[in-house]
Design a protein around this motif. Structure first.
Motif, short mmCIF file in Angstrom:
data_model
loop_
_atom_site.label_atom_id
_atom_site.label_comp_id
_atom_site.label_asym_id
_atom_site.label_seq_id
_atom_site.Cartn_x
_atom_site.Cartn_y
_atom_site.Cartn_z
N MET A 1 0.85 -1.17 0.00
CA MET A 1 0.00 0.00 0.00
C MET A 1 0.90 1.24 0.00
N SER A 2 0.68 2.14 -0.96
CA SER A 2 1.51 3.33 -1.07
C SER A 2 1.14 4.36 -0.02
N VAL A 3 2.01 5.32 0.16
CA VAL A 3 1.78 6.39 1.14
C VAL A 3 0.54 7.19 0.76
N GLY A 4 0.40 7.50 -0.54
CA GLY A 4 -0.77 8.25 -0.99
C GLY A 4 -2.07 7.53 -0.72
N THR A 5 -2.07 6.22 -0.94
CA THR A 5 -3.27 5.42 -0.67
C THR A 5 -3.59 5.41 0.81
N ARG A 6 -2.56 5.29 1.65
CA ARG A 6 -2.79 5.29 3.10
C ARG A 6 -3.33 6.63 3.58
N ILE A 7 -2.79 7.71 3.05
CA ILE A 7 -3.27 9.04 3.45
C ILE A 7 -4.72 9.21 3.01
N GLU A 8 -5.04 8.80 1.80
CA GLU A 8 -6.42 8.90 1.32
C GLU A 8 -7.36 8.06 2.18
N HIS A 9 -6.94 6.85 2.54
CA HIS A 9 -7.75 5.98 3.39
C HIS A 9 -7.95 6.61 4.77
N TRP A 10 -6.86 7.19 5.33
CA TRP A 10 -6.96 7.84 6.63
C TRP A 10 -7.92 9.01 6.57
N PHE A 11 -7.82 9.83 5.50
CA PHE A 11 -8.70 10.99 5.42
C PHE A 11 -10.16 10.57 5.29
N ARG A 12 -10.42 9.55 4.51
CA ARG A 12 -11.82 9.10 4.37
C ARG A 12 -12.41 8.64 5.69
N ARG A 13 -11.59 8.05 6.53
CA ARG A 13 -12.11 7.55 7.80
C ARG A 13 -12.00 8.58 8.92
N THR A 14 -10.79 8.97 9.24
CA THR A 14 -10.55 9.80 10.41
C THR A 14 -10.50 11.28 10.08
N GLY A 15 -9.80 11.63 9.03
CA GLY A 15 -9.62 13.04 8.69
C GLY A 15 -10.92 13.75 8.39
N SER A 16 -11.83 13.09 7.69
CA SER A 16 -13.11 13.74 7.38
C SER A 16 -13.93 13.96 8.64
N GLU A 17 -13.84 13.03 9.58
CA GLU A 17 -14.58 13.21 10.83
C GLU A 17 -13.97 14.34 11.66
N VAL A 18 -12.67 14.38 11.76
CA VAL A 18 -12.01 15.45 12.51
C VAL A 18 -12.32 16.81 11.87
N LEU A 19 -12.20 16.88 10.54
CA LEU A 19 -12.50 18.13 9.85
C LEU A 19 -13.96 18.54 10.05
N GLY A 20 -14.87 17.58 10.00
CA GLY A 20 -16.28 17.87 10.25
C GLY A 20 -16.51 18.45 11.63
N TRP A 21 -15.87 17.84 12.65
CA TRP A 21 -16.02 18.33 14.02
C TRP A 21 -15.36 19.70 14.19
#
Length: 162
Positions: A1-21
């Motif tokens: 899994m590439s770094v870009g894929t991991r960052i995208e996966h993290w943002f979809r799960r955790t980052g979007s929730e943090v940004l929403g809050w």
């Protein structure tokens, strides 16, 4: 899994929730201040709706009301022109707050105002200009998305004629 894929996966799960809050309280604070507070609040709710059912329930009626308001706002040429006038007004107010003119001194509910504009400066001007850009963008989007072609409007009113 590439770094870009991991960052995208993290943002979809955790980052979007943090940004929403983060966006929800910022939007609430921005509501009375000049700036696109409502848009920021709805953007935060949209991100949280990916994770929470309560946010989805809040977002659905807001989306429906926003679409109806947009359709109403672009239904006639005078409404579109008034919206454009509002954009021009926001830009003009931004310039006024940016140049910080002196104003007469007066009291509002026992609080003295003047000789400077309250919250005058580039921060308020930037907020007003951001609101103007957002309003113009939403107006153009609404015209493209929901304004009926002239022939369709004519047909809709033709059958109602006596």
């Amino acid at each position: 899994m590439s770094v870009g894929t991991r960052i995208e996966h993290w943002f979809r799960r955790t980052g979007s929730e943090v940004l929403g809050w983060l966006l929800v309280p910022v939007g609430i604070v921005m509501m009375p201040a000049p700036g696109p507070g409502t848009l920021v609040l709805v953007a935060g709710l949209a991100l949280l709706a990916r994770h929470y059912v309560w946010a989805q329930r809040l977002l659905v009626p807001l989306e429906r009301a926003a679409i109806e308001a947009a359709k109403f706002g672009v239904a006639t040429l005078p409404r579109i022109l008034l919206s454009l006038l509002g954009v021009v007004w926001l830009v003009a107010l931004g310039f006024i707050w940016w140049i910080k003119p002196n104003i007469p001194e007066f009291d509002v509910l026992g609080i003295g105002v003047g000789p400077e504009l309250p919250a005058a400066g580039w921060g308020t001007a930037l907020g007003l200009w951001t609101s103007a850009v957002a309003a113009l963008g939403l107006l153009v989007y609404s015209i493209v998305k929901w304004r009926e072609p002239r022939s369709a409007r004519r047909r809709a009113t033709d059958w109602q004629a006596p």
